[in-house]
Design a protein around this motif. Sequence first.
Motif, PDB file in Angstrom:
ATOM      1  N   ASP A 103       0.839  -1.200   0.000  1.00  0.00           N
ATOM      2  CA  ASP A 103       0.000   0.000   0.000  1.00  0.00           C
ATOM      3  C   ASP A 103       0.876   1.253   0.000  1.00  0.00           C
ATOM      4  O   ASP A 103       2.012   1.222   0.451  1.00  0.00           O
ATOM      5  N   TYR A 104       0.341   2.351  -0.521  1.00  0.00           N
ATOM      6  CA  TYR A 104       1.010   3.653  -0.498  1.00  0.00           C
ATOM      7  C   TYR A 104       0.075   4.644   0.199  1.00  0.00           C
ATOM      8  O   TYR A 104      -0.595   5.435  -0.443  1.00  0.00           O
ATOM      9  N   PRO A 105      -0.007   4.607   1.540  1.00  0.00           N
ATOM     10  CA  PRO A 105      -0.991   5.421   2.245  1.00  0.00           C
ATOM     11  C   PRO A 105      -0.725   6.919   2.218  1.00  0.00           C
ATOM     12  O   PRO A 105      -1.653   7.708   2.321  1.00  0.00           O
ATOM     13  N   SER A 106       0.546   7.334   2.124  1.00  0.00           N
ATOM     14  CA  SER A 106       0.865   8.763   2.091  1.00  0.00           C
ATOM     15  C   SER A 106       2.278   8.948   1.559  1.00  0.00           C
ATOM     16  O   SER A 106       3.086   8.009   1.549  1.00  0.00           O
ATOM     17  N   THR A 107       2.579  10.164   1.150  1.00  0.00           N
ATOM     18  CA  THR A 107       3.921  10.470   0.664  1.00  0.00           C
ATOM     19  C   THR A 107       4.962  10.255   1.750  1.00  0.00           C
ATOM     20  O   THR A 107       6.064   9.749   1.485  1.00  0.00           O
ATOM     21  N   ASP A 108       4.629  10.623   2.991  1.00  0.00           N
ATOM     22  CA  ASP A 108       5.579  10.468   4.092  1.00  0.00           C
ATOM     23  C   ASP A 108       5.916   8.998   4.337  1.00  0.00           C
ATOM     24  O   ASP A 108       7.079   8.660   4.609  1.00  0.00           O
ATOM     25  N   VAL A 109       4.917   8.139   4.265  1.00  0.00           N
ATOM     26  CA  VAL A 109       5.159   6.714   4.493  1.00  0.00           C
ATOM     27  C   VAL A 109       5.995   6.130   3.359  1.00  0.00           C
ATOM     28  O   VAL A 109       6.918   5.347   3.591  1.00  0.00           O
ATOM     29  N   VAL A 110       5.697   6.525   2.131  1.00  0.00           N
ATOM     30  CA  VAL A 110       6.492   6.063   0.994  1.00  0.00           C
ATOM     31  C   VAL A 110       7.937   6.508   1.161  1.00  0.00           C
ATOM     32  O   VAL A 110       8.873   5.727   0.978  1.00  0.00           O
ATOM     33  N   ARG A 111       8.145   7.772   1.507  1.00  0.00           N
ATOM     34  CA  ARG A 111       9.488   8.297   1.688  1.00  0.00           C
ATOM     35  C   ARG A 111      10.224   7.569   2.813  1.00  0.00           C
ATOM     36  O   ARG A 111      11.429   7.306   2.702  1.00  0.00           O
ATOM     37  N   LYS A 112       9.513   7.240   3.893  1.00  0.00           N
ATOM     38  CA  LYS A 112      10.143   6.524   5.010  1.00  0.00           C
ATOM     39  C   LYS A 112      10.742   5.206   4.541  1.00  0.00           C
ATOM     40  O   LYS A 112      11.912   4.908   4.819  1.00  0.00           O
ATOM     41  N   TRP A 113       9.961   4.407   3.812  1.00  0.00           N
ATOM     42  CA  TRP A 113      10.456   3.097   3.406  1.00  0.00           C
ATOM     43  C   TRP A 113      11.412   3.181   2.230  1.00  0.00           C
ATOM     44  O   TRP A 113      12.324   2.367   2.097  1.00  0.00           O
ATOM     45  N   GLU A 114      11.232   4.161   1.359  1.00  0.00           N
ATOM     46  CA  GLU A 114      12.234   4.414   0.326  1.00  0.00           C
ATOM     47  C   GLU A 114      13.578   4.728   0.973  1.00  0.00           C
ATOM     48  O   GLU A 114      14.625   4.209   0.558  1.00  0.00           O
ATOM     49  N   SER A 115      13.556   5.602   1.960  1.00  0.00           N
ATOM     50  CA  SER A 115      14.785   6.004   2.650  1.00  0.00           C
ATOM     51  C   SER A 115      15.444   4.816   3.334  1.00  0.00           C
ATOM     52  O   SER A 115      16.666   4.641   3.268  1.00  0.00           O
ATOM     53  N   PHE A 116      14.630   4.016   4.007  1.00  0.00           N
ATOM     54  CA  PHE A 116      15.167   2.862   4.717  1.00  0.00           C
ATOM     55  C   PHE A 116      15.801   1.869   3.741  1.00  0.00           C
ATOM     56  O   PHE A 116      16.914   1.370   3.961  1.00  0.00           O
ATOM     57  N   ALA A 117      15.107   1.587   2.634  1.00  0.00           N
ATOM     58  CA  ALA A 117      15.622   0.635   1.649  1.00  0.00           C
ATOM     59  C   ALA A 117      16.882   1.166   0.973  1.00  0.00           C
ATOM     60  O   ALA A 117      17.884   0.448   0.836  1.00  0.00           O
ATOM     61  N   PHE A 118      16.846   2.437   0.558  1.00  0.00           N
ATOM     62  CA  PHE A 118      17.981   2.998  -0.172  1.00  0.00           C
ATOM     63  C   PHE A 118      19.200   3.131   0.728  1.00  0.00           C
ATOM     64  O   PHE A 118      20.333   2.825   0.325  1.00  0.00           O
ATOM     65  N   ALA A 119      19.000   3.578   1.969  1.00  0.00           N
ATOM     66  CA  ALA A 119      20.128   3.714   2.894  1.00  0.00           C
ATOM     67  C   ALA A 119      20.721   2.344   3.231  1.00  0.00           C
ATOM     68  O   ALA A 119      21.947   2.194   3.323  1.00  0.00           O
ATOM     69  N   SER A 120      19.863   1.331   3.403  1.00  0.00           N
ATOM     70  CA  SER A 120      20.357  -0.024   3.668  1.00  0.00           C
ATOM     71  C   SER A 120      21.177  -0.530   2.488  1.00  0.00           C
ATOM     72  O   SER A 120      22.243  -1.134   2.658  1.00  0.00           O
ATOM     73  N   TYR A 121      20.681  -0.289   1.298  1.00  0.00           N
ATOM     74  CA  TYR A 121      21.395  -0.682   0.083  1.00  0.00           C
ATOM     75  C   TYR A 121      22.763  -0.002   0.002  1.00  0.00           C
ATOM     76  O   TYR A 121      23.777  -0.630  -0.329  1.00  0.00           O
ATOM     77  N   LEU A 122      22.823   1.292   0.354  1.00  0.00           N
ATOM     78  CA  LEU A 122      24.073   2.044   0.258  1.00  0.00           C
ATOM     79  C   LEU A 122      25.145   1.548   1.234  1.00  0.00           C
ATOM     80  O   LEU A 122      26.337   1.772   1.004  1.00  0.00           O
ATOM     81  N   LEU A 123      24.735   0.873   2.299  1.00  0.00           N
ATOM     82  CA  LEU A 123      25.725   0.404   3.273  1.00  0.00           C
ATOM     83  C   LEU A 123      26.743  -0.551   2.651  1.00  0.00           C
ATOM     84  O   LEU A 123      27.872  -0.664   3.125  1.00  0.00           O
ATOM     85  N   LYS A 124      26.338  -1.246   1.576  1.00  0.00           N
ATOM     86  CA  LYS A 124      27.248  -2.196   0.941  1.00  0.00           C
ATOM     87  C   LYS A 124      27.383  -1.995  -0.566  1.00  0.00           C
ATOM     88  O   LYS A 124      28.109  -2.747  -1.223  1.00  0.00           O
ATOM     89  N   ALA A 125      26.692  -1.012  -1.127  1.00  0.00           N
ATOM     90  CA  ALA A 125      26.710  -0.815  -2.579  1.00  0.00           C
ATOM     91  C   ALA A 125      28.135  -0.658  -3.084  1.00  0.00           C
ATOM     92  O   ALA A 125      28.948   0.039  -2.486  1.00  0.00           O
ATOM     93  N   ASP A 126      28.422  -1.331  -4.209  1.00  0.00           N
ATOM     94  CA  ASP A 126      29.776  -1.311  -4.758  1.00  0.00           C
ATOM     95  C   ASP A 126      29.849  -0.684  -6.141  1.00  0.00           C
ATOM     96  O   ASP A 126      30.921  -0.628  -6.741  1.00  0.00           O
ATOM     97  N   GLY A 127      28.717  -0.220  -6.678  1.00  0.00           N
ATOM     98  CA  GLY A 127      28.717   0.398  -7.990  1.00  0.00           C
ATOM     99  C   GLY A 127      28.844  -0.579  -9.127  1.00  0.00           C
ATOM    100  O   GLY A 127      28.963  -0.177 -10.292  1.00  0.00           O
ATOM    101  N   LYS A 128      28.788  -1.872  -8.823  1.00  0.00           N
ATOM    102  CA  LYS A 128      28.982  -2.887  -9.856  1.00  0.00           C
ATOM    103  C   LYS A 128      27.983  -4.035  -9.717  1.00  0.00           C
ATOM    104  O   LYS A 128      27.186  -4.287 -10.622  1.00  0.00           O
ATOM    105  N   LEU A 129      28.018  -4.731  -8.610  1.00  0.00           N
ATOM    106  CA  LEU A 129      27.224  -5.946  -8.445  1.00  0.00           C
ATOM    107  C   LEU A 129      25.887  -5.725  -7.748  1.00  0.00           C
ATOM    108  O   LEU A 129      24.968  -6.514  -7.927  1.00  0.00           O
ATOM    109  N   ALA A 130      25.783  -4.678  -6.941  1.00  0.00           N
ATOM    110  CA  ALA A 130      24.585  -4.462  -6.139  1.00  0.00           C
ATOM    111  C   ALA A 130      23.574  -3.585  -6.871  1.00  0.00           C
ATOM    112  O   ALA A 130      23.934  -2.544  -7.428  1.00  0.00           O
TER     113      ALA A 130
END
Length: 237
Positions: A127-154
């Motif tokens: 569900d996409y209940p609000s812009t704030d909720v979407v941004r919260k989980w986008e931020s969480f997913a993207f920041a988690s991804y960046l913790l190990k992102a290598d610019g190649k495989l991830a």
Amino acid sequence: QHADGLYNDTFTTLRHISGWVIAPTQAQKDAWHGEQIPWLADMKAALGTKWLIANTTWPWQPSTYMDWKDDDFLPYLDGTQMEGAFHEPWKTSDKVPTPAQWDYQMRMYQRNLDQDKVVVMFSAMKDYPSTDVVRKWESFAFASYLLKADGKLAHLRWGKVNQQDISPFLDIPVGEPTGQAYKSGGVWQRDFTAGKALVNPSESSYTLDLSSGFRTFEGKPISRVTLGPWTGLILLR
């Protein structure tokens, strides 16, 4: 012949879902598992240098529902997809992961990188209940991804089930990583030449004092931040 490879939407085990195999026996599971390995080996041999990616990395720890990890399949693949990383796309926004689940996902993420394998993480919510909720989980997913992102495989994909959500927020120019992720003040962090990623994958809140020079995505200067439960934050320098 014009494709870059093959994506195989398989799983690591037979699933107990109506329409598939209902309550398979252990012998059926073992037979299916054994048949997949030579099939993948033959497919990879046929593809040659082209990629073979399979949807075999589960987003939660192995249990009676998933009887083996995809380690057996990995030698025959160029990479795997983790469908449900950071937030499962078939669950509503109020259904949060657990700290153990996030930790397991990050270990599987690192496992692929250590073996020079692609890892494709699919994260979203039903569900996409609000812009704030979407941004919260986008931020969480993207920041988690960046913790190990290598610019190649991830690679990270964000979107509703069967619908990709192309968000400008997922293209923040943080620059190149200056080192590995580390945990400080209860929060996971990674520094970049033009930014910083912070992740709090827990049920507690943490407040951090930052060095000067940071600003939010919107351009607001920030020197102190509180990360609530299941929060990710990307800052720019």
